[in-house]
Design a protein around this motif. Structure first.
Motif, short mmCIF file in Angstrom:
data_model
loop_
_atom_site.label_atom_id
_atom_site.label_comp_id
_atom_site.label_asym_id
_atom_site.label_seq_id
_atom_site.Cartn_x
_atom_site.Cartn_y
_atom_site.Cartn_z
N GLU A 166 10.90 -2.62 6.99
CA GLU A 166 11.43 -2.92 8.32
C GLU A 166 12.83 -2.32 8.41
O GLU A 166 13.63 -2.42 7.47
N PRO A 167 13.16 -1.64 9.53
CA PRO A 167 14.43 -0.90 9.61
C PRO A 167 15.66 -1.72 9.24
O PRO A 167 16.53 -1.25 8.50
N ARG A 168 15.78 -2.93 9.76
CA ARG A 168 16.97 -3.73 9.45
C ARG A 168 17.02 -4.10 7.97
O ARG A 168 18.10 -4.10 7.35
N SER A 169 15.88 -4.42 7.40
CA SER A 169 15.83 -4.74 5.97
C SER A 169 16.17 -3.51 5.14
O SER A 169 16.91 -3.59 4.14
N GLU A 170 15.65 -2.35 5.57
CA GLU A 170 15.95 -1.11 4.84
C GLU A 170 17.44 -0.82 4.86
O GLU A 170 18.04 -0.45 3.84
N THR A 171 18.08 -0.98 6.02
CA THR A 171 19.51 -0.71 6.13
C THR A 171 20.31 -1.63 5.22
O THR A 171 21.23 -1.19 4.50
N ALA A 172 19.99 -2.90 5.23
CA ALA A 172 20.75 -3.87 4.43
C ALA A 172 20.59 -3.61 2.94
O ALA A 172 21.58 -3.65 2.18
N LEU A 173 19.40 -3.32 2.50
CA LEU A 173 19.14 -3.14 1.07
C LEU A 173 19.76 -1.83 0.56
O LEU A 173 20.37 -1.80 -0.53
N PHE A 174 19.61 -0.75 1.29
CA PHE A 174 20.16 0.51 0.81
C PHE A 174 21.69 0.53 0.93
O PHE A 174 22.36 1.29 0.23
N ASP A 175 22.23 -0.31 1.79
CA ASP A 175 23.67 -0.47 1.82
C ASP A 175 24.17 -1.10 0.52
O ASP A 175 25.20 -0.69 -0.04
N LEU A 176 23.44 -2.09 0.05
CA LEU A 176 23.79 -2.70 -1.25
C LEU A 176 23.69 -1.66 -2.37
O LEU A 176 24.53 -1.62 -3.27
N HIS A 220 0.86 -1.19 0.00
CA HIS A 220 0.00 0.00 0.00
C HIS A 220 0.90 1.24 0.00
O HIS A 220 2.09 1.17 0.36
N PRO A 221 0.38 2.39 -0.40
CA PRO A 221 1.25 3.58 -0.58
C PRO A 221 1.98 4.01 0.68
O PRO A 221 3.10 4.55 0.60
N SER A 222 1.42 3.82 1.85
CA SER A 222 2.05 4.28 3.08
C SER A 222 2.88 3.21 3.78
O SER A 222 3.27 3.37 4.93
N ALA A 223 3.15 2.12 3.08
CA ALA A 223 3.91 1.03 3.69
C ALA A 223 5.35 1.47 3.97
O ALA A 223 5.91 2.34 3.28
N LYS A 224 5.96 0.86 4.98
CA LYS A 224 7.33 1.16 5.37
C LYS A 224 8.14 -0.13 5.44
O LYS A 224 7.63 -1.18 5.83
N LYS A 274 23.52 -0.51 -10.06
CA LYS A 274 23.16 -1.92 -10.22
C LYS A 274 21.98 -2.33 -9.35
O LYS A 274 21.47 -3.44 -9.50
N VAL A 275 21.53 -1.46 -8.46
CA VAL A 275 20.41 -1.77 -7.58
C VAL A 275 19.32 -0.73 -7.80
O VAL A 275 19.55 0.47 -7.54
N LEU A 276 18.17 -1.15 -8.31
CA LEU A 276 17.01 -0.27 -8.50
C LEU A 276 16.10 -0.45 -7.30
O LEU A 276 15.34 -1.42 -7.21
N LEU A 277 16.15 0.49 -6.37
CA LEU A 277 15.41 0.41 -5.11
C LEU A 277 14.97 1.81 -4.72
O LEU A 277 15.78 2.75 -4.76
N GLU A 278 13.70 1.93 -4.38
CA GLU A 278 13.16 3.23 -4.00
C GLU A 278 12.62 3.17 -2.57
O GLU A 278 12.24 2.10 -2.08
N LYS A 279 12.60 4.35 -1.93
CA LYS A 279 12.00 4.43 -0.61
C LYS A 279 10.48 4.49 -0.69
O LYS A 279 9.81 4.38 0.34
N ARG A 280 9.97 4.64 -1.87
CA ARG A 280 8.52 4.70 -2.08
C ARG A 280 7.97 3.30 -2.35
O ARG A 280 8.55 2.51 -3.09
N PRO A 301 7.84 2.41 -9.03
CA PRO A 301 7.38 3.72 -8.56
C PRO A 301 7.71 4.90 -9.48
O PRO A 301 6.92 5.84 -9.58
N TYR A 302 8.87 4.89 -10.15
CA TYR A 302 9.27 6.03 -10.98
C TYR A 302 9.46 5.58 -12.43
O TYR A 302 10.25 4.67 -12.71
#
Length: 815
Positions: free
Chosen positions: A209-219, A203-207, A226-232, A291-292
């Motif tokens: 999980e902090p640990r998953s977010e840290t690991a993925l954006f670190d990659l 859903h649009p307002s989904a977030k 090479k990594v297509l990942l959005e915060k949206r 998303p974009y």
């Protein structure tokens, strides 16, 4: 062409200059199916360039709006114009049923009304069916069911390790406990140069999980570009993993969560290196929901993007059908019965081939797999529930009152009451609301049948006879929208295949999907969309069949006589007989045994038309006797052969004096040959002798009459005929003194002169058979110069005599 169109998108009209915006207006009729409740917007006239795929996408978009924006002004206006009318699904099963209705009468009707109209309708439906079968054959690929837990974990790890160019991961939720074991494999793929595409959030307002977010954006930071990942959030419920354009896993619940659920793995078929078309469609869907938009354009879709230029591109299949549809030439109605025989047989071959092709689509080694999403997904679910014929399974891990309503209850109840088997599994309805009365009654009935299970199902799926759909969509839960948060994208796989459907049913806890008809290790039962109408259409388009159809159509004896004689004499089928086989398809048959010479093939024990030849031989002779054309029967007899039940030359000869005469000594010798024949044949000989004696004044008739009315030859003869013959002989002998020149010294008749038979008014003079041709002798020359009183005629007119009905030729058992 479809395999080259990889993606279609529309820019925002607001951001385009006015001259770049092209508006298209489509006039539609809004229909609501009374049975299923389905809404369909059917174009009155399809816009130029729209094919079947365009119409499907248009309807899928309308369905998506109905599910996701029910309060919009457009949807409200659309619903205000709906009319109750059956919505006919555009499927193989429905097209076969249409062809079945059009084929009625092809098996036995001698003359069909409006044949051109039916021919045109058959052509349209045939082309539509062939197009769908061709598309289904292109959509085949390898498919395997994947068990929850360890099965899903193994498949996910294997696809990550196999990736060479691009790896797509789409999950509604990403739990760190499920992601962490996969991170080493993902990083190794990134080191190999693989591009990682991540979609998350339902859903649009989904977030995240902090640990998953840290690991993925670190990659993403360490492998820039090479990594297509959005915060949206992508607002998608999909559980999807795509390895390059070669393989994909589609599940119901997120594979990066604690409860993975069951799913489906699709790969190229074992005997080909061609990437599945459904994987390309899934990649197109990923690009659409990313998303974009500008970033999404870098997601690889085309074969060139995967370094497979000139290799692995789906090839257009060769023409798979053998028989082309028949033609309808000008002048077909000059001989409609004869033409229809070949026309119906040609269509029979085409239709049987189509049924075999449809069966092959369902029972082939590899299933037909199509990617479906959003409106198209909801349409497939509704169609499978509404069109189930013998068995249906609806499974979900969530249930809501809005979906478990009276409409669904009525559909399932009708199938159950019609003898079908209904399996239903979902959690208990909650929320403190009262369950619909009809649905509550259905649950009780299914519980009695033992086909109701309460609890979370392993997959969100609908299984209907020989096909199924599984994915993220909830069949009995409203997952298309979240209150106040907009639409949620859904994706799944529509799979057509008898064997795979039964296999997936076992994964859902239904061990015997087809009951006693299916073997757990076999391909399952036959797929029969019709009641066997096509199998009843005769495929014989030979002239004999055309002749039989003429008889059934009530055609006159003169027409039947002409065609039968032409066939039996080996002259073809008459003026237009060739048209009987003319409309046949484009298949080159070579030498056709159906069109062999009937006279030569009739003597061969393996000739398939020997019985036809014998039947029509007897018919011609019986017809000649019914008309009193005894000379015609006499000439036909040696030409038609002497098969079982055929008329003998002697029997034909003794009847000849009833039409022509005098016949002379041949009458006596023929009657002599019949003295041991059945009584009805000797009766014919007696009638011929009386006719020879009284109508033509022949003394041979008197001798034959005396021979047949005395001793053994007279046994069994009708009393009336014996009395008539004796009286006629006495009258003849009293009226004419015996002529000494007509009797030989041994008491047998001398060879007397005979008037050559003619056929005035019956065409050209007949030719005598060689074995029966009269011979001129010295006795006959003497008879021609005789001036005795015997040359005088009898007082009565030959043509004014009235005779009892002469029995027809004997049947096969009376010879």
């Amino acid at each position: 062409m479809r395999r080259r169109v990889l993606n279609v998108s529309f820019t925002n009209p607001v951001l385009s200059p006015p001259e770049a915006v092209r508006w298209s207006t489509v006039e539609v009729v809004v229909k609501r199916d009374p049975g299923s409740g389905q809404i369909a917007a059917v174009p009155v006239e399809a816009p130029p360039g729209w094919g079947r795929r365009g119409a499907q996408l248009f309807q899928a978009h309308i369905t998506h709006l109905l599910h996701t924006r029910p309060e919009s002004a457009f949807v409200k206006k659309l619903l205000n114009r709906q009319v109750p009318e059956v919505v006919r699904p555009d499927t193989l099963k429905e097209l076969i049923r249409d062809l079945e209705q059009l084929a009625e009468g092809l098996d036995d009707a001698p003359e069909l009304p409006d044949l051109p109209g039916r021919h045109h309708a058959l052509e349209i439906r045939t082309n539509q069916l062939r197009e769908q079968i061709s598309e289904a054959r292109r959509s085949r690929c390898g498919a395997q069911r994947v068990a929850p837990g360890a099965g899903v974990g193994y498949v996910v790890g294997d696809l990550i390790d196999r990736a060479e160019h691009q790896l797509v991961l789409a999950a509604p939720t990403i739990a760190y406990e499920a992601l962490n074991p996969l991170l080493p494999g993902i990083e190794e793929a990134l080191k190999r140069g693989v591009t990682l595409v991540l979609l998350w959030g339902d859903h649009p307002s989904a977030k995240l999980e902090p640990r998953s977010e840290t690991a993925l954006f670190d990659l993403k930071a360490r492998y820039a570009g090479k990594v297509l990942l959005e915060k949206r959030s992508s607002s998608s419920a999909a559980s999807l993993l795509i390895c390059d354009n070669r393989a994909a896993y589609v599940g119901s619940r997120g594979f990066l969560s604690a409860e993975t659920g069951a799913g489906v793995l699709v790969e190229p078929s074992e005997d080909t290196d061609t990437p599945p078309l459904c994987v390309a469609d899934l990649l197109s869907w990923v690009r659409r929901v990313y998303p974009y938009w500008d970033t999404a354009q870098s997601i690889a879709i085309a074969p060139d993007d995967f370094g497979r230029t000139g290799r692995g591109v789906p090839a257009e299949p060769a023409r798979w059908w053998r028989w082309g549809p028949p033609e309808l030439p000008e002048g077909w109605d000059e001989d409609p019965v004869g033409f229809q025989v070949g026309w119906a047989a040609a269509w029979g071959r085409v239709l049987r081939e189509l049924v075999d092709a449809v069966n092959d689509v369902h029972r082939g080694a590899d299933p037909v797999v199509r990617a479906v999403w959003d409106g198209a997904y909801a349409e497939v679910v509704g169609r499978l529930v509404a069109s189930a014929g013998e068995r249906l399974a609806v499974t979900d891990d969530r249930a809501e009152h809005e979906a478990c309503d009276e409409t669904l209850a009525v559909r399932l109840r009708r199938l159950r009451e019609a003898g079908g088997v209904v399996h239903l599994q979902h959690p208990s309805l909650s929320g403190g609301r009262r369950t619909a009365t009809a649905y509550d009654a259905l649950l009780k009935a299914l519980k009695t049948d033992g086909t109701l299970r309460v609890g979370k199902a392993r997959a969100r799926a609908v299984l209907s006879d020989h096909e199924m759909v599984a994915g993220s969509h909830h069949p009995v839960g409203h997952g298309a929208t979240r209150p106040g948060q907009g639409a949620v994208a859904q994706v799944g796989l529509h799979i057509v295949g008898t064997s795979f459907t039964a296999d997936f049913a076992r994964e859902l806890g239904i061990p015997e999907w087809f009951g006693a008809a299916g073997d757990s290790g076999g391909a399952g039962p036959e797929y029969h969309p019709t009641a066997g109408v096509f199998a009843a259409i005769p495929l014989d388009d030979d002239p004999w069949t055309a002749l039989a159809q003429r008889e059934r159509a009530g055609r006159g004896a003169e027409e039947l006589r002409r065609y039968a004689a032409a066939l039996l004499m080996g002259q073809g089928g008459g003026e237009s007989q060739g048209d009987a086989a003319g409309p046949g398809g484009t298949e080159d048959q070579g030498a056709d045994p159906h069109h062999a010479d009937p006279l030569h093939s009739g003597s061969h024990p393996a000739d398939p038309h020997r019985s036809d030849s014998e039947r029509w031989s007897r018919w011609l002779l019986e017809d000649a006797w019914r008309r009193g054309a005894f000379m015609e029967a006499y000439l036909l007899t040696p030409l038609l052969g002497g098969g079982p039940g055929a008329l003998s030359v002697e029997l034909a000869a003794v009847a000849l004096p009833l039409e022509h005469g005098p016949f002379g000594e041949q009458l006596f010798f023929s009657a002599l040959a019949l003295e041991a024949a059945p009584a009805e044949q000797r009766t014919v000989a007696l009638a011929g002798a009386v006719a020879e004696m009284l109508l033509h004044g022949g003394d041979t008739g008197r001798l034959a009459c005396r021979h047949l009315t005395e001793g053994a030859p007279a046994e069994g003869l009708p009393t009336a005929w014996l009395e008539l013959a004796r009286a006629a002989r006495a009258c003849f002998e009293a009226a004419r003194p015996r002529c000494p020149c007509t009797t030989s010294t041994n008491g047998r008749p001398a060879r007397s002169a005979r008037r050559a038979p003619t056929s005035a008014g019956r065409g050209s003079p007949p030719r005598w058979p060689t074995s029966n041709r009269p011979r001129t002798t010295s006795a006959s020359r003497t008879a021609r110069s005789c001036t005795a009183p015997c040359s005088g005629r009898t007082a009565s007119s030959p043509r004014s005599a009235r005779w009892p009905t002469i029995p027809g030729p004997p049947t096969a058992g009376s010879r």
